[in-house]
Design a protein around this motif. Structure first.
Motif, PDB file in Angstrom:
ATOM      1  N   LEU A   1      -1.275  -4.914   7.434  1.00  0.00           N
ATOM      2  CA  LEU A   1      -1.246  -3.748   8.316  1.00  0.00           C
ATOM      3  C   LEU A   1      -1.101  -4.160   9.778  1.00  0.00           C
ATOM      4  O   LEU A   1      -0.425  -3.481  10.559  1.00  0.00           O
ATOM      5  N   GLU A   2      -1.716  -5.277  10.146  1.00  0.00           N
ATOM      6  CA  GLU A   2      -1.563  -5.780  11.516  1.00  0.00           C
ATOM      7  C   GLU A   2      -0.116  -6.165  11.789  1.00  0.00           C
ATOM      8  O   GLU A   2       0.423  -5.876  12.869  1.00  0.00           O
ATOM      9  N   ASN A   3       0.516  -6.807  10.807  1.00  0.00           N
ATOM     10  CA  ASN A   3       1.917  -7.204  10.971  1.00  0.00           C
ATOM     11  C   ASN A   3       2.835  -5.998  11.154  1.00  0.00           C
ATOM     12  O   ASN A   3       3.898  -6.102  11.773  1.00  0.00           O
ATOM     13  N   ARG A   4       2.415  -4.862  10.630  1.00  0.00           N
ATOM     14  CA  ARG A   4       3.199  -3.634  10.761  1.00  0.00           C
ATOM     15  C   ARG A   4       2.763  -2.795  11.962  1.00  0.00           C
ATOM     16  O   ARG A   4       3.263  -1.687  12.167  1.00  0.00           O
TER      17      ARG A   4
ATOM     18  N   ASP B   1       3.009   5.259   1.211  1.00  0.00           N
ATOM     19  CA  ASP B   1       3.516   5.162   2.576  1.00  0.00           C
ATOM     20  C   ASP B   1       2.397   4.632   3.469  1.00  0.00           C
ATOM     21  O   ASP B   1       1.291   4.331   3.002  1.00  0.00           O
ATOM     22  N   ASP B   2       2.667   4.505   4.756  1.00  0.00           N
ATOM     23  CA  ASP B   2       1.670   3.913   5.655  1.00  0.00           C
ATOM     24  C   ASP B   2       0.357   4.689   5.634  1.00  0.00           C
ATOM     25  O   ASP B   2      -0.729   4.095   5.624  1.00  0.00           O
ATOM     26  N   GLU B   3       0.443   6.008   5.608  1.00  0.00           N
ATOM     27  CA  GLU B   3      -0.772   6.824   5.614  1.00  0.00           C
ATOM     28  C   GLU B   3      -1.593   6.603   4.346  1.00  0.00           C
ATOM     29  O   GLU B   3      -2.822   6.443   4.402  1.00  0.00           O
ATOM     30  N   ALA B   4      -0.924   6.569   3.197  1.00  0.00           N
ATOM     31  CA  ALA B   4      -1.623   6.376   1.929  1.00  0.00           C
ATOM     32  C   ALA B   4      -2.231   4.980   1.840  1.00  0.00           C
ATOM     33  O   ALA B   4      -3.358   4.802   1.354  1.00  0.00           O
ATOM     34  N   LEU B   5      -1.495   3.984   2.313  1.00  0.00           N
ATOM     35  CA  LEU B   5      -2.004   2.616   2.273  1.00  0.00           C
ATOM     36  C   LEU B   5      -3.195   2.454   3.216  1.00  0.00           C
ATOM     37  O   LEU B   5      -4.189   1.792   2.878  1.00  0.00           O
ATOM     38  N   LEU B   6      -3.109   3.066   4.377  1.00  0.00           N
ATOM     39  CA  LEU B   6      -4.233   3.024   5.311  1.00  0.00           C
ATOM     40  C   LEU B   6      -5.476   3.671   4.706  1.00  0.00           C
ATOM     41  O   LEU B   6      -6.603   3.215   4.932  1.00  0.00           O
ATOM     42  N   HIS B   7      -5.264   4.728   3.934  1.00  0.00           N
ATOM     43  CA  HIS B   7      -6.400   5.394   3.286  1.00  0.00           C
ATOM     44  C   HIS B   7      -7.084   4.456   2.292  1.00  0.00           C
ATOM     45  O   HIS B   7      -8.323   4.352   2.278  1.00  0.00           O
TER      46      HIS B   7
ATOM     47  N   ALA C   1       1.442 -10.778  -9.016  1.00  0.00           N
ATOM     48  CA  ALA C   1       0.912 -10.951  -7.660  1.00  0.00           C
ATOM     49  C   ALA C   1       1.992 -10.501  -6.686  1.00  0.00           C
ATOM     50  O   ALA C   1       3.155 -10.906  -6.812  1.00  0.00           O
ATOM     51  N   ILE C   2       1.622  -9.664  -5.735  1.00  0.00           N
ATOM     52  CA  ILE C   2       2.605  -9.065  -4.824  1.00  0.00           C
ATOM     53  C   ILE C   2       2.279  -9.364  -3.365  1.00  0.00           C
ATOM     54  O   ILE C   2       3.117  -9.857  -2.614  1.00  0.00           O
ATOM     55  N   LEU C   3       1.048  -9.069  -2.958  1.00  0.00           N
ATOM     56  CA  LEU C   3       0.633  -9.249  -1.566  1.00  0.00           C
ATOM     57  C   LEU C   3      -0.069 -10.597  -1.427  1.00  0.00           C
ATOM     58  O   LEU C   3      -1.114 -10.829  -2.036  1.00  0.00           O
ATOM     59  N   SER C   4       0.493 -11.487  -0.628  1.00  0.00           N
ATOM     60  CA  SER C   4      -0.045 -12.841  -0.509  1.00  0.00           C
ATOM     61  C   SER C   4      -1.322 -12.849   0.328  1.00  0.00           C
ATOM     62  O   SER C   4      -1.593 -11.908   1.083  1.00  0.00           O
ATOM     63  N   PRO C   5      -2.114 -13.922   0.238  1.00  0.00           N
ATOM     64  CA  PRO C   5      -3.322 -14.026   1.067  1.00  0.00           C
ATOM     65  C   PRO C   5      -3.027 -13.965   2.562  1.00  0.00           C
ATOM     66  O   PRO C   5      -3.904 -13.614   3.358  1.00  0.00           O
ATOM     67  N   GLU C   6      -1.782 -14.292   2.937  1.00  0.00           N
ATOM     68  CA  GLU C   6      -1.395 -14.236   4.354  1.00  0.00           C
ATOM     69  C   GLU C   6      -0.892 -12.859   4.764  1.00  0.00           C
ATOM     70  O   GLU C   6      -0.457 -12.661   5.900  1.00  0.00           O
ATOM     71  N   GLY C   7      -0.925 -11.907   3.836  1.00  0.00           N
ATOM     72  CA  GLY C   7      -0.502 -10.550   4.150  1.00  0.00           C
ATOM     73  C   GLY C   7       0.997 -10.341   4.077  1.00  0.00           C
ATOM     74  O   GLY C   7       1.528  -9.394   4.672  1.00  0.00           O
ATOM     75  N   GLN C   8       1.700 -11.188   3.338  1.00  0.00           N
ATOM     76  CA  GLN C   8       3.151 -11.075   3.194  1.00  0.00           C
ATOM     77  C   GLN C   8       3.492 -10.428   1.854  1.00  0.00           C
ATOM     78  O   GLN C   8       2.832 -10.678   0.853  1.00  0.00           O
ATOM     79  N   MET C   9       4.565  -9.619   1.859  1.00  0.00           N
ATOM     80  CA  MET C   9       4.943  -8.923   0.634  1.00  0.00           C
ATOM     81  C   MET C   9       6.420  -8.577   0.667  1.00  0.00           C
ATOM     82  O   MET C   9       6.969  -8.213   1.707  1.00  0.00           O
ATOM     83  N   ASP C  10       7.054  -8.683  -0.493  1.00  0.00           N
ATOM     84  CA  ASP C  10       8.414  -8.182  -0.662  1.00  0.00           C
ATOM     85  C   ASP C  10       8.324  -6.659  -0.691  1.00  0.00           C
ATOM     86  O   ASP C  10       7.726  -6.080  -1.598  1.00  0.00           O
ATOM     87  N   GLU C  11       8.910  -5.995   0.308  1.00  0.00           N
ATOM     88  CA  GLU C  11       8.780  -4.541   0.421  1.00  0.00           C
ATOM     89  C   GLU C  11       9.378  -3.796  -0.767  1.00  0.00           C
ATOM     90  O   GLU C  11       9.061  -2.631  -1.006  1.00  0.00           O
ATOM     91  N   GLY C  12      10.227  -4.480  -1.528  1.00  0.00           N
ATOM     92  CA  GLY C  12      10.786  -3.844  -2.710  1.00  0.00           C
ATOM     93  C   GLY C  12       9.739  -3.541  -3.767  1.00  0.00           C
ATOM     94  O   GLY C  12       9.957  -2.699  -4.643  1.00  0.00           O
ATOM     95  N   TRP C  13       8.600  -4.236  -3.698  1.00  0.00           N
ATOM     96  CA  TRP C  13       7.521  -4.011  -4.650  1.00  0.00           C
ATOM     97  C   TRP C  13       6.603  -2.866  -4.236  1.00  0.00           C
ATOM     98  O   TRP C  13       5.810  -2.391  -5.041  1.00  0.00           O
ATOM     99  N   ARG C  14       6.689  -2.449  -3.001  1.00  0.00           N
ATOM    100  CA  ARG C  14       5.752  -1.437  -2.513  1.00  0.00           C
ATOM    101  C   ARG C  14       6.063  -0.081  -3.150  1.00  0.00           C
ATOM    102  O   ARG C  14       7.177   0.435  -3.033  1.00  0.00           O
ATOM    103  N   PRO C  15       5.083   0.531  -3.825  1.00  0.00           N
ATOM    104  CA  PRO C  15       5.316   1.829  -4.462  1.00  0.00           C
ATOM    105  C   PRO C  15       5.715   2.880  -3.432  1.00  0.00           C
ATOM    106  O   PRO C  15       5.165   2.918  -2.325  1.00  0.00           O
ATOM    107  N   SER C  16       6.659   3.720  -3.788  1.00  0.00           N
ATOM    108  CA  SER C  16       7.178   4.708  -2.845  1.00  0.00           C
ATOM    109  C   SER C  16       6.099   5.671  -2.366  1.00  0.00           C
ATOM    110  O   SER C  16       6.131   6.136  -1.221  1.00  0.00           O
TER     111      SER C  16
END
Length: 367
Positions: free
Chosen positions: A293-296, A33-39, A15-30
């Motif tokens: 995404l809102e937090n960012r 990026d923001d564009e790919a995640l938004l897609h 489990a990486i992304l919490s129900p509150e939208g929190q995440m350790d950025e070290g887990w985010r796949p390179s």
């Protein structure tokens, strides 16, 4: 490797992304990026709107029985996002989002649920098998495709979807055994939405997890938070890479929750409480990505209202195209089973024709 660290026998769940939208950025796949995640998020919103419209179409009598994907958007999108054009996607009947991502049009998916055979005729270059309502039979077809890749010396991977109820069927175990024995490039993806129609997960198996079932067949399994887009994506990325590298099959159990009915023919209030459903709403997979995404600063209420409206309009257009494409000939119900119709079917066919004539309809639709 995730498989070693998240051993299902040790009760470890990714489990990486919490129900509150929190995440350790070290887990985010390179590559996300923001564009790919938004897609990917955009595809989840599109799926939600297409799904809600399908429910409304069914309630209005414009669609047949429909199996909603509400609450399972992350499991659909996060997994199918890893497939390449040459890979095969093998759905059960709750993979609308995965099929859309792999290139099947919403028009065709709607056509299928409207009862039109042509909804299963995908373009040849789209490597997706038709929706499979018989539970778990598609697992055998999918492993066959994987084995074909081995025999032909090709490098495609097969991603097979099934539900938790499907793991109780013999077809699933035969497919797992074959995949393990021949080390086929197969990824089994279980959408564990906690119910096999009305039977809860706890009444289906004594196994602590569904992921650990892979171990008996000689390959690894992992359990992930199926409402967590990041966890689903990372596990599937590693599973697909492993299969493509010739390291054999693996199994992913995505723990999610079916927010709607099993199908529109089901009444879930008969076997689960409103309080249980309310509790699960805070784990909505769409909500947690939106909060992240809102937090960012990447989305806001205005952009999301516009996004939902845009995708609803798209779904409505696809529904209109599907309805316009429908043509039916009830004679086909009788004509393709026997070289010569038995008397009892000939009698039924004649009755059907008389019935339609009395309603002012031809055998091909409206007169």
């Amino acid at each position: 490797m995730l498989w070693a660290e998240y051993d299902p026998l040790a009760n470890r769940r990714l489990a990486i992304l919490s129900p509150e939208g929190q995440m350790d950025e070290g887990w985010r796949p390179s590559e996300l990026d923001d564009e790919a995640l938004l897609h990917l998020y955009d595809r989840m919103v599109a799926l939600r709107q297409a799904d809600l419209l399908a429910l409304n179409l069914q309630r209005a009598g414009r669609m047949g029985t429909y199996a909603p994907t509400l609450g399972q958007e992350a499991a659909n999108i996060g997994s199918a996002a890893l497939l390449q054009a040459e890979d095969w996607l093998v759905p059960s009947f709750r993979e609308t989002g995965a099929m859309l991502l792999k290139g099947v049009s919403l028009k065709l998916i709607y056509l299928y649920w409207m009862g039109c055979e042509w909804g299963s005729h995908f373009p040849e270059e789209v490597r997706v098998l038709p929706i499979c309502a018989p539970v778990s039979t598609q697992t055998l077809h999918g492993v066959g495709l994987s084995w074909a890749a081995q025999l032909k010396g090709e490098n495609w991977v097969t991603l097979i979807y099934l539900g938790d109820g499907g793991t109780s069927k013999g077809d699933f175990h035969e497919a797992m055994n074959f995949a393990g024995t021949f080390q086929t490039p197969t990824v089994f993806f279980i959408q564990n939405n906690q119910f096999a129609i009305s039977v809860p997960r706890t009444r289906q198996t004594a196994s602590a997890t569904l992921a650990q079932k892979a171990i008996a067949y000689g390959f690894p399994g992992i359990q992930v938070d199926g409402n967590d887009l990041m966890a689903v994506y990372l596990a599937t990325r590693e599973a697909v890479a492993r299969a493509r590298a010739g390291q054999g099959p693996c199994l992913i159990e995505a723990q999610t929750y079916r927010m709607g009915p099993h199908t529109t023919a089901d009444d879930p209030t008969r076997y689960r409480s409103e309080a249980e459903l309310k509790t699960q709403e805070r784990f909505d997979p769409l909500l947690r990505v939106r909060l992240y995404l809102e937090n960012r600063g990447l989305v806001n209420p205005e952009t999301e209202a516009a996004r939902e409206a845009q995708h609803l309009k798209w779904a409505q257009e696809q529904a209109r195209e599907a309805e316009a494409a429908i043509s039916y000939n009830p004679d086909e119900i009788f004509d393709y089973h026997f070289a010569e119709l038995p008397p009892y079917l000939a009698e039924q066919k004649a009755y059907c024709q008389r019935f339609l004539a009395a309603k002012g309809e031809s055998a091909h639709g409206q007169a």
